[in-house]
Motif scaffolding. Structure first.
Motif, PDB file in Angstrom:
ATOM      1  N   ASP A 212       0.813  -1.214   0.000  1.00 36.17           N
ATOM      2  CA  ASP A 212       0.000   0.000   0.000  1.00 36.17           C
ATOM      3  C   ASP A 212       0.849   1.268   0.000  1.00 36.17           C
ATOM      4  O   ASP A 212       0.584   2.206  -0.754  1.00 36.17           O
ATOM      5  N   ALA A 213       1.862   1.340   0.863  1.00 31.40           N
ATOM      6  CA  ALA A 213       2.651   2.572   0.986  1.00 31.40           C
ATOM      7  C   ALA A 213       3.384   2.884  -0.314  1.00 31.40           C
ATOM      8  O   ALA A 213       3.395   4.028  -0.783  1.00 31.40           O
ATOM      9  N   ALA A 214       4.006   1.862  -0.916  1.00 32.28           N
ATOM     10  CA  ALA A 214       4.726   2.080  -2.174  1.00 32.28           C
ATOM     11  C   ALA A 214       3.760   2.458  -3.289  1.00 32.28           C
ATOM     12  O   ALA A 214       4.069   3.300  -4.139  1.00 32.28           O
ATOM     13  N   THR A 215       2.591   1.844  -3.293  1.00 35.68           N
ATOM     14  CA  THR A 215       1.596   2.143  -4.334  1.00 35.68           C
ATOM     15  C   THR A 215       1.086   3.569  -4.201  1.00 35.68           C
ATOM     16  O   THR A 215       0.961   4.297  -5.194  1.00 35.68           O
ATOM     17  N   VAL A 216       0.792   3.992  -2.978  1.00 33.75           N
ATOM     18  CA  VAL A 216       0.333   5.361  -2.752  1.00 33.75           C
ATOM     19  C   VAL A 216       1.410   6.354  -3.198  1.00 33.75           C
ATOM     20  O   VAL A 216       1.104   7.398  -3.808  1.00 33.75           O
ATOM     21  N   ALA A 217       2.674   6.044  -2.910  1.00 35.68           N
ATOM     22  CA  ALA A 217       3.766   6.930  -3.339  1.00 35.68           C
ATOM     23  C   ALA A 217       3.816   7.032  -4.861  1.00 35.68           C
ATOM     24  O   ALA A 217       4.020   8.120  -5.419  1.00 35.68           O
ATOM     25  N   LYS A 218       3.627   5.927  -5.544  1.00 30.18           N
ATOM     26  CA  LYS A 218       3.623   5.962  -7.003  1.00 30.18           C
ATOM     27  C   LYS A 218       2.417   6.728  -7.530  1.00 30.18           C
ATOM     28  O   LYS A 218       2.512   7.446  -8.528  1.00 30.18           O
ATOM     29  N   MET A 219       1.276   6.563  -6.897  1.00 28.90           N
ATOM     30  CA  MET A 219       0.085   7.301  -7.307  1.00 28.90           C
ATOM     31  C   MET A 219       0.304   8.800  -7.165  1.00 28.90           C
ATOM     32  O   MET A 219      -0.058   9.589  -8.051  1.00 28.90           O
TER      33      MET A 219
END
Length: 435
Positions: A212-219
């Protein structure tokens, strides 16, 4: 039918008769979807309806105050501060206004629009045709899944098979019905994500992007590249979290970018899709295999509005009703977005339909500004991607990053071409020496 309703993310739904049969489980479906106030009949009220007034820019820096604890930071964490406000409004000076903004000489906007913020723009030229509080900051709810799609569609192999986990199945909010041990292609997960707002699908996709954290950062990196400067994701699915924010302008810009991807455009225009089942849980006595089932698109306008191209619904208690959709008429394609809408006096899809009709009727050349370039000019590589589980060993860690199959095919073709040329030159030189 195993249904579960959550107040956290209940998309507005009104299906066609065939879709209603699907949703009712009469075909043996075990789909889990969220149905709540957004799908209920409007209640009567003695209070006259008035469109929320935003002339004083009440949401210029942050969304309205939350009504629950969804944005309380976890212990040891702090809530992020407001996003910076660009010195010059993105899209043009007129879009810096907070009330209704119309082209010169345009007629009044349709009545009964309860959305606190909205925008209508041309999908092809990017021209903004009309808006209300276009850069006001609001919560996106599940419309933020369009930003997740912008990150994940190019990054993940659509044919890669992943295995459903209990964490996927336990995702909060609306779920499509992923089960532990079920085997799903990314293509199937994308359909579940965008057609029926599966938060379990969002979790399974985010797991392949590093969590989740890495995905949110990419978003959030993608939002900056698209000049969506009012947007900050806090969760991959759109569940409310500290700092979550978007604007009607940004949502239109993200959707316009996504519509350049034929896969995205095809998925959101799909009315019904077969989704896999999952095996029996050996820990549950007498549990049996769960068969596959059809899923239906949540976007009512796909069935009811001629020319609708598809879109994305959203709802949380704090965000209220949110919506983005596109439509085409006489070769003219528009996008409309709604934020912090209500089901009174008419439902959000009907509000969107009225705004689309209004914008389609405006004279050629009418505009109040422009959406940013829909193309991403930089590679979104600042966050490492995690590989999906191996098909042979779904639980094993794999340090290799996921690949884009089209990129691999391109590299393979170029490499093969270079190899053929090299072999040809090598053979030619040998022939020259042998003579």
């Amino acid at each position: 039918m195993n249904t579960r309703t959550s107040r956290s993310d209940r998309p507005f739904q009104l299906r066609s008769l065939a879709a209603a049969v699907v949703a009712a489980g009469l075909l043996g479906a075990t789909t889990v979807t969220g149905l709540g106030v957004a799908g209920a009949a409007p209640v009567t009220t003695s209070t006259p309806f008035t469109t929320p007034n935003t002339d004083s820019c009440p949401n210029k820096t942050v969304p309205p105050p939350p009504i629950d604890t969804s944005e309380v930071p976890q212990p040891g964490e702090t809530a992020p501060g407001p996003l910076p406000i660009p010195e010059n409004p993105i899209g043009g000076d007129k879009l810096g206004s907070c009330g209704v903004v119309l082209p010169q000489g345009a007629p009044p906007v349709p009545a009964d629009i309860s959305a606190t913020a909205w925008i209508v723009a041309d999908l092809d030229t990017g021209k903004v045709l009309a808006a209300k509080d276009p850069h006001g900051r609001y919560r996106p709810a599940s419309t933020i899944k369009t930003l997740l799609a912008a990150v994940a569609l190019p990054a993940l192999d659509p044919h890669q098979v992943v295995t459903g986990t209990q964490d996927d199945a336990n995702a909060d909010g609306t779920r499509v019905g992923i089960g532990p041990g079920g085997r799903y292609t990314n293509e199937q997960l994308f359909h579940a994500l965008l057609m029926c707002s599966g938060n379990d699908a969002a979790h399974a996709i985010a797991a392949q992007l590093g969590g989740d954290a890495a995905t949110v950062a990419k978003m959030n990196a993608m939002a900056k590249q698209l000049q969506a400067m009012d947007t900050r994701a806090a969760t991959p699915s759109g569940l409310d979290g500290p700092g979550m924010s978007t604007s009607a302008f940004d949502l239109a810009a993200i959707f316009r970018h996504d519509m350049q991807n034929p896969t995205f455009a095809d998925i959101i225009h799909t009315e019904q899709y077969d989704f896999p089942g999952f095996p029996a849980d050996p820990k549950i006595p007498d549990d049996k295999d769960h068969p596959g089932f059809p899923i239906a698109n949540d976007n009512r306008l796909l069935y009811d509005y001629p020319g609708d191209l598809g879109g994305k619904t959203g709802f949380t208690d704090d965000a209220r009703q949110t919506f983005v959709t596109g439509a085409e008429r006489n070769g003219h394609r528009l996008v409309v977005t709604l934020l912090k809408a209500d089901v009174l006096p008419i439902r959000p899809p009907e509000q969107a339909a009225r705004l689309l009709d209004y914008a389609f009727a405006l004279p050629a050349g009418a505009n109040i500004g422009s959406l940013p370039d829909a193309n991403v000019k930089e590679d979104n590589t600042n966050v490492a991607l995690a590989s999906p589980p191996s098909q042979d060993n779904p639980t094993a860690a794999n340090p290799s990053p996921p690949h884009n199959s089209s990129n691999l095919r391109t590299v393979g073709i170029i490499g093969g071409f270079v190899l053929v040329i090299g072999l040809g030159l090598f053979g030619w030189s040998r022939m020259g020496r042998s003579r």
